[in-house]
Design a protein around this motif. Structure first.
Motif, mmCIF file in Angstrom:
data_model
loop_
_atom_site.group_PDB
_atom_site.id
_atom_site.type_symbol
_atom_site.label_atom_id
_atom_site.label_comp_id
_atom_site.label_asym_id
_atom_site.label_seq_id
_atom_site.Cartn_x
_atom_site.Cartn_y
_atom_site.Cartn_z
ATOM 1 N N ARG A 61 -8.808 -24.531 -29.446
ATOM 2 C CA ARG A 61 -8.073 -24.899 -30.655
ATOM 3 C C ARG A 61 -8.039 -23.718 -31.614
ATOM 4 N NH1 ARG A 61 -9.308 -28.722 -34.351
ATOM 5 N NH2 ARG A 61 -11.455 -28.977 -33.688
ATOM 6 N N VAL A 62 -9.134 -23.004 -31.698
ATOM 7 C CA VAL A 62 -9.189 -21.826 -32.568
ATOM 8 C C VAL A 62 -9.655 -20.636 -31.740
ATOM 9 C CG1 VAL A 62 -10.195 -20.832 -34.622
ATOM 10 C CG2 VAL A 62 -9.752 -23.267 -34.547
ATOM 11 N N VAL A 111 -6.659 -16.274 -34.866
ATOM 12 C CA VAL A 111 -7.040 -15.401 -35.974
ATOM 13 C C VAL A 111 -7.254 -14.020 -35.384
ATOM 14 C CG1 VAL A 111 -8.728 -14.980 -37.773
ATOM 15 C CG2 VAL A 111 -8.178 -17.314 -37.137
ATOM 16 N N ILE A 126 -1.271 -9.252 -33.973
ATOM 17 C CA ILE A 126 -0.995 -9.625 -35.369
ATOM 18 C C ILE A 126 0.256 -10.499 -35.428
ATOM 19 C CG2 ILE A 126 -0.502 -8.706 -37.679
ATOM 20 C CD1 ILE A 126 -3.197 -7.809 -36.905
ATOM 21 N N LYS A 127 1.246 -10.148 -34.559
ATOM 22 C CA LYS A 127 2.490 -10.939 -34.561
ATOM 23 C C LYS A 127 2.228 -12.350 -34.066
ATOM 24 C CE LYS A 127 5.286 -6.878 -33.805
ATOM 25 N NZ LYS A 127 5.455 -5.987 -32.669
ATOM 26 N N ARG A 128 1.298 -12.506 -33.137
ATOM 27 C CA ARG A 128 1.003 -13.817 -32.578
ATOM 28 C C ARG A 128 0.117 -14.634 -33.517
ATOM 29 N NH1 ARG A 128 -0.473 -18.116 -31.400
ATOM 30 N NH2 ARG A 128 -1.028 -19.023 -29.387
ATOM 31 N N ALA A 129 -0.691 -13.944 -34.329
ATOM 32 C CA ALA A 129 -1.768 -14.616 -35.060
ATOM 33 C C ALA A 129 -1.241 -15.484 -36.199
ATOM 34 C CB ALA A 129 -2.737 -13.590 -35.600
ATOM 35 N N ASP A 130 -1.943 -16.579 -36.466
ATOM 36 C CA ASP A 130 -1.645 -17.407 -37.633
ATOM 37 C C ASP A 130 -2.278 -16.811 -38.881
ATOM 38 O OD1 ASP A 130 -0.481 -20.073 -36.423
ATOM 39 O OD2 ASP A 130 -2.099 -19.396 -35.142
ATOM 40 N N LEU A 131 -3.374 -16.112 -38.694
ATOM 41 C CA LEU A 131 -4.019 -15.414 -39.807
ATOM 42 C C LEU A 131 -4.503 -14.082 -39.262
ATOM 43 C CD1 LEU A 131 -5.338 -15.302 -42.658
ATOM 44 C CD2 LEU A 131 -7.341 -16.318 -41.635
ATOM 45 N N ALA A 132 -4.082 -13.008 -39.918
ATOM 46 C CA ALA A 132 -4.510 -11.690 -39.472
ATOM 47 C C ALA A 132 -5.186 -10.978 -40.633
ATOM 48 C CB ALA A 132 -3.316 -10.882 -38.985
ATOM 49 N N VAL A 133 -6.324 -10.401 -40.383
ATOM 50 C CA VAL A 133 -7.024 -9.628 -41.404
ATOM 51 C C VAL A 133 -7.089 -8.198 -40.904
ATOM 52 C CG1 VAL A 133 -9.122 -9.397 -42.744
ATOM 53 C CG2 VAL A 133 -8.392 -11.646 -42.014
ATOM 54 N N ILE A 134 -6.536 -7.272 -41.709
ATOM 55 C CA ILE A 134 -6.531 -5.870 -41.328
ATOM 56 C C ILE A 134 -7.778 -5.232 -41.937
ATOM 57 C CG2 ILE A 134 -5.172 -3.749 -41.325
ATOM 58 C CD1 ILE A 134 -3.747 -6.141 -40.075
ATOM 59 N N VAL A 178 -10.413 -16.567 -32.119
ATOM 60 C CA VAL A 178 -10.565 -15.429 -33.020
ATOM 61 C C VAL A 178 -10.616 -14.170 -32.166
ATOM 62 C CG1 VAL A 178 -11.944 -14.417 -34.838
ATOM 63 C CG2 VAL A 178 -11.845 -16.887 -34.622
ATOM 64 N N ILE A 205 -8.538 -10.031 -36.095
ATOM 65 C CA ILE A 205 -9.192 -9.049 -36.952
ATOM 66 C C ILE A 205 -8.936 -7.708 -36.288
ATOM 67 C CG2 ILE A 205 -11.354 -8.282 -37.956
ATOM 68 C CD1 ILE A 205 -12.421 -11.101 -37.605
ATOM 69 N N GLU A 218 7.039 -15.915 -29.294
ATOM 70 C CA GLU A 218 5.960 -15.877 -30.266
ATOM 71 C C GLU A 218 6.536 -15.701 -31.665
ATOM 72 O OE1 GLU A 218 4.424 -12.631 -28.323
ATOM 73 O OE2 GLU A 218 3.901 -13.890 -26.633
ATOM 74 N N GLY A 219 6.421 -16.720 -32.446
ATOM 75 C CA GLY A 219 6.929 -16.653 -33.803
ATOM 76 C C GLY A 219 5.987 -15.845 -34.672
ATOM 77 N N GLY A 220 6.522 -15.051 -35.530
ATOM 78 C CA GLY A 220 5.681 -14.208 -36.380
ATOM 79 C C GLY A 220 5.557 -14.779 -37.778
ATOM 80 N N GLY A 230 2.790 -15.906 -39.138
ATOM 81 C CA GLY A 230 1.411 -15.912 -39.603
ATOM 82 C C GLY A 230 1.228 -15.144 -40.901
ATOM 83 N N GLN A 231 0.069 -15.367 -41.484
ATOM 84 C CA GLN A 231 -0.265 -14.721 -42.737
ATOM 85 C C GLN A 231 -1.020 -13.434 -42.396
ATOM 86 O OE1 GLN A 231 -3.144 -16.984 -44.794
ATOM 87 N NE2 GLN A 231 -3.059 -15.765 -46.666
ATOM 88 N N VAL A 232 -0.616 -12.319 -42.992
ATOM 89 C CA VAL A 232 -1.279 -11.040 -42.720
ATOM 90 C C VAL A 232 -1.934 -10.559 -44.001
ATOM 91 C CG1 VAL A 232 -0.984 -8.701 -41.897
ATOM 92 C CG2 VAL A 232 0.430 -10.511 -40.963
ATOM 93 N N LEU A 233 -3.218 -10.296 -43.948
ATOM 94 C CA LEU A 233 -3.945 -9.806 -45.116
ATOM 95 C C LEU A 233 -4.220 -8.322 -44.921
ATOM 96 C CD1 LEU A 233 -6.581 -12.654 -45.537
ATOM 97 C CD2 LEU A 233 -4.396 -12.447 -46.673
ATOM 98 N N THR A 234 -3.545 -7.500 -45.721
ATOM 99 C CA THR A 234 -3.824 -6.059 -45.676
ATOM 100 C C THR A 234 -4.497 -5.673 -46.990
ATOM 101 O OG1 THR A 234 -1.510 -5.902 -46.276
ATOM 102 C CG2 THR A 234 -2.098 -5.159 -44.091
ATOM 103 N N LYS A 270 -4.585 -22.263 -33.068
ATOM 104 C CA LYS A 270 -4.684 -21.314 -34.182
ATOM 105 C C LYS A 270 -5.304 -20.030 -33.668
ATOM 106 C CE LYS A 270 -3.547 -23.952 -37.756
ATOM 107 N NZ LYS A 270 -2.421 -23.693 -38.602
#
Lengths: 422, 267
Positions: A354-355, A378, A389-397, A357, A380, B237-239, B241-245, A376
């Motif tokens: 489900r999740v 995530v 990053i394109k696939r992720a629901d939440l991406a942290v750079i 990371v 990093i 793949e839909g883009g 998502g939320q990106v935190l830079t 979901k």
């Protein structure tokens, strides 16, 4: 004032006639914006091509050559599809079809929706005498609009007796529903999430011989119930074609889910409260399992490492604190940091978490295939342009080591606070 | 029958075994879940385990049943039935007569209808509780069994139930031991003729080898041509998502923690 658009044929005529002295004025009035053409100071006609046309309901610019720009107020008025679906209300149903969905995690699964599609197929077969689909739901649920799934009547039982693993109490509730409404068919999912067990218990108690593993239902005038079903038997190696009995346990994808209509989902209630029966089976609750012992393909929460991970000690510690199953990309496995059975992707394990990371994984296509069914994701990562990053629901750079450290600290802090409060 | 504290040393366990079917060759073998059930019974301390089978006796089924004998048994009780018979009356009668404390079965048979109803029918007939999908029996003390039930996604649930009880075994239970050839050859069948009742309904159904199920088509339901085109041309793949830079590690970790809490995966 009514909202009906009123047409003024004279104004429309002036708008079409560019030589009319009031042409610009009327266009101003009707076009609700800048005029697209006007007389310049030098006596030339100036045109603004950007002011021509309007944005249609689908967000595409349209040019209406008739001169009247209808729908000029833009694309924002399009109603969401959910509201455009016609609402179906069945006030006096000829019969009832009862469905008991699994509601794993309080939500209707795809399997449940397929089952409601099948129930609608049975209920709507005769337009002159339509049946109603009754859903029996145990415990709290998180669905915002259950009517979307095709539910006409909803029996929501949320008492403490039916919470947790209580097959006997739930069976009692179903028997009461049977006595009250006597549905023509009972449909349950043939799943390990409780539906298969409850359906068998119900069938045995009612003395019916159910069809299990049903994957196809077809109308058949010769059968006693008017329907024939095809069911899997002998560990999936046989197809059994038989008349559809009163109780059927169906597999996933047994029918198309309801998508074109909304249903009323009127709340029902049992005539009397559930009797408090003494359960012979006592539920002591879920046991915490070692996440590293869970097979990767069925793990719920995966923390996966790739080439970007430098601090492996920290990664293993983070997985332990979060209670996540460890996964890895192919690079991490090839470099010897992780075991081969932990590899996620086309050449490793296809996961259903489900999740998920992904730490320091750039997202090769083989890896993304492996995580297709994850809900979901995530990411990093240091590289903001990578495929993960394109696939992720939440991406942290950022630096994965520091972020994981901060995450571990936060989780530990939250646990500490909870312990203090308790 | 009332459970007594004295009975714990001699816990009587009956395992219902069936003839399985190899998924590829279709040959008779010991059924996988039943073998796991036998393994579960073998792992119980101070248990007297008895094997019970109801069915037809011929060469291939005998070879398959010897697989269970090879797990360390000297005999197997056999209730002889004709082909396609309903085994429920025979089994219920045998269990009623023997009245064991614990009955272990697989979840569903690998031959015949394989509906998985038999344990439920037996439980209803004998009036015993039933626990499905077991992974382990943790302990049996003073006539109360503590059981570990297997849930999807590798989770486990602990249950307590008073004996006598019928339990079914999940695929998550420990893998069965190998069947030893010598004991399998030496083991004996103790055949008794039980009541035979024909299953007429099963005979009236049309049964054929399973054909592959049709794959579900992806149907795009769009009101306009533009929506249909968008659905057809969209990448898989839909883009969205939320990106935190440019965030500090703590801010990033907080965002991740919020998502983990929403999804309720932290325990």
């Amino acid at each position: 004032m009514s909202d009906l658009p009123r047409r003024d044929p004279r104004q429309e005529w002036i708008a079409r006639n560019r030589l009319h002295p009031r042409h610009a004025e009327v266009l101003q009035e009707m076009g609700r914006g800048a005029a697209s053409e006007w007389w310049g100071p030098g006596g030339l006609v100036r045109r603004n091509p950007h002011a021509v046309g309007f944005v249609g309901p689908n967000g595409v610019k349209r040019i209406d050559r008739s001169g009247t720009q209808q729908g000029a107020c833009g694309g924002g008025t399009a109603t969401p599809i959910a509201e455009r679906k016609p609402l179906v209300e069945i006030d006096a149903p000829a019969f009832m079809i009862a469905v008991v969905p699994d509601m794993a995690g309080g939500r209707l699964s795809g399997h449940d929706r397929d089952l409601f599609g099948l129930a609608r197929q049975l209920a709507d077969a005769d337009p002159a005498a339509r049946g109603a689909v009754v859903a029996v739901i145990f415990g709290p649920h998180k669905e915002a609009d259950v009517g979307e799934a095709g539910i006409d009547r909803l029996l929501h039982l949320d008492s403490p007796e039916v919470a947790g693993y209580a097959p006997e109490a739930r069976l009692g509730a179903l028997i009461m529903a049977e006595e009250t409404w006597s549905p023509r068919h009972w449909l349950l999912p043939d799943s390990k999430l409780g539906g298969g067990e409850l359906g068998r218990r119900l069938a045995v108690r009612l003395g019916e011989r159910p069809a299990t593993g049903v994957w196809q239902v077809e109308a058949d005038a010769e059968a006693a119930t008017g329907w024939h079903c095809t069911a899997r038997g002998a560990a999936g190696s046989l197809d059994i074609r038989r008349p559809l009995p009163r109780i059927a346990l169906a597999l996933a994808e047994c029918a198309e889910p309801v998508s074109e209509t909304r249903h009323a989902a009127v709340e029902l209630a049992l005539p009397q409260p559930l009797p408090s029966t003494l359960s012979r089976i006592q539920d002591l609750g879920q046991v915490s399992v070692d996440p590293s012992g869970v097979a990767l393909s069925e793990a719920e929460f995966i923390l996966s490492a790739g080439n970007g991970v430098k601090d492996w000690q920290g990664f293993h510690h983070a997985a332990e604190v979060l209670g996540a199953t460890e996964g890895a990309s192919r690079v991490a496995v090839d470099d010897g940091f992780m075991a081969r059975d932990r590899q996620v992707g086309a050449t490793g394990t296809w996961v259903t978490a489900r999740v998920y990371v992904a730490v320091g994984i750039s997202g090769a296509i083989q890896h993304l295939q492996g995580i297709q069914t994850c809900d979901k994701v995530v990411a990093i990562n240091m590289d903001p342009g990578c495929d993960m990053i394109k696939r992720a629901d939440l991406a942290v750079i950022g630096d994965s080591t520091q972020i994981l450290e901060a995450l571990v600290t936060l989780v530990a802090q939250a646990r500490e606070e909870k312990r203090d409060a308790a | 029958m009332q459970p007594e504290s004295a009975m714990t040393p001699g816990l009587e366990v009956t395992v219902l075994v069936s003839v399985g079917r190899h998924p590829l060759t279709g040959r008779a073998r010991r059924a996988d879940q039943d073998a796991r059930g036998v393994e579960l019974a073998r792992s119980l301390a101070d248990a007297q385990v008895r094997l019970l089978h109801a069915g037809m006796r011929d060469e291939s089924s005998e070879a398959a049943l010897r697989g269970y004998l090879g797990m360390g048994f000297t005999e197997l009780s056999l209730l002889e039935q004709s082909e396609g018979a309903d085994v429920l009356p025979a089994l219920a009668e045998a269990l009623d007569a023997a009245s064991p404390h614990l009955v272990i079965t697989g979840e569903r048979a690998e031959r015949g209808e394989g509906s998985g109803l038999l344990p439920y029918l037996l439980a209803e007939r004998l009036g015993w509780p039933l626990v499905s999908g077991l992974a382990a029996v943790e302990s049996v003390e003073d006539g109360v069994a503590t059981l570990l039930q297997a849930l999807p996604r590798g989770q486990r649930r602990r249950l307590k139930v008073r004996l006598p009880v019928i339990v079914t075994v999940d695929d998550a239970a420990p893998a069965p031991r190998q069947s030893a050839y010598g004991p399998a050859r030496r083991g004996a069948f103790e055949a008794t003729a039980g009541p035979v009742s024909a299953d007429d309904e099963w005979a009236s159904w049309h049964v054929q080898p399973a054909r592959p199920r049709p794959k579900r088509l992806k149907i795009v339901k769009a009101a306009s041509a533009r929506d249909r085109f968008k659905a057809a041309a969209a990448k898989a793949e839909g883009g969205s998502g939320q990106v935190l830079t440019d965030v500090t590690p703590t801010q990033g970790a907080e965002a991740i923690l919020t998502l983990l809490r929403e999804e309720d995966v932290l325990r």
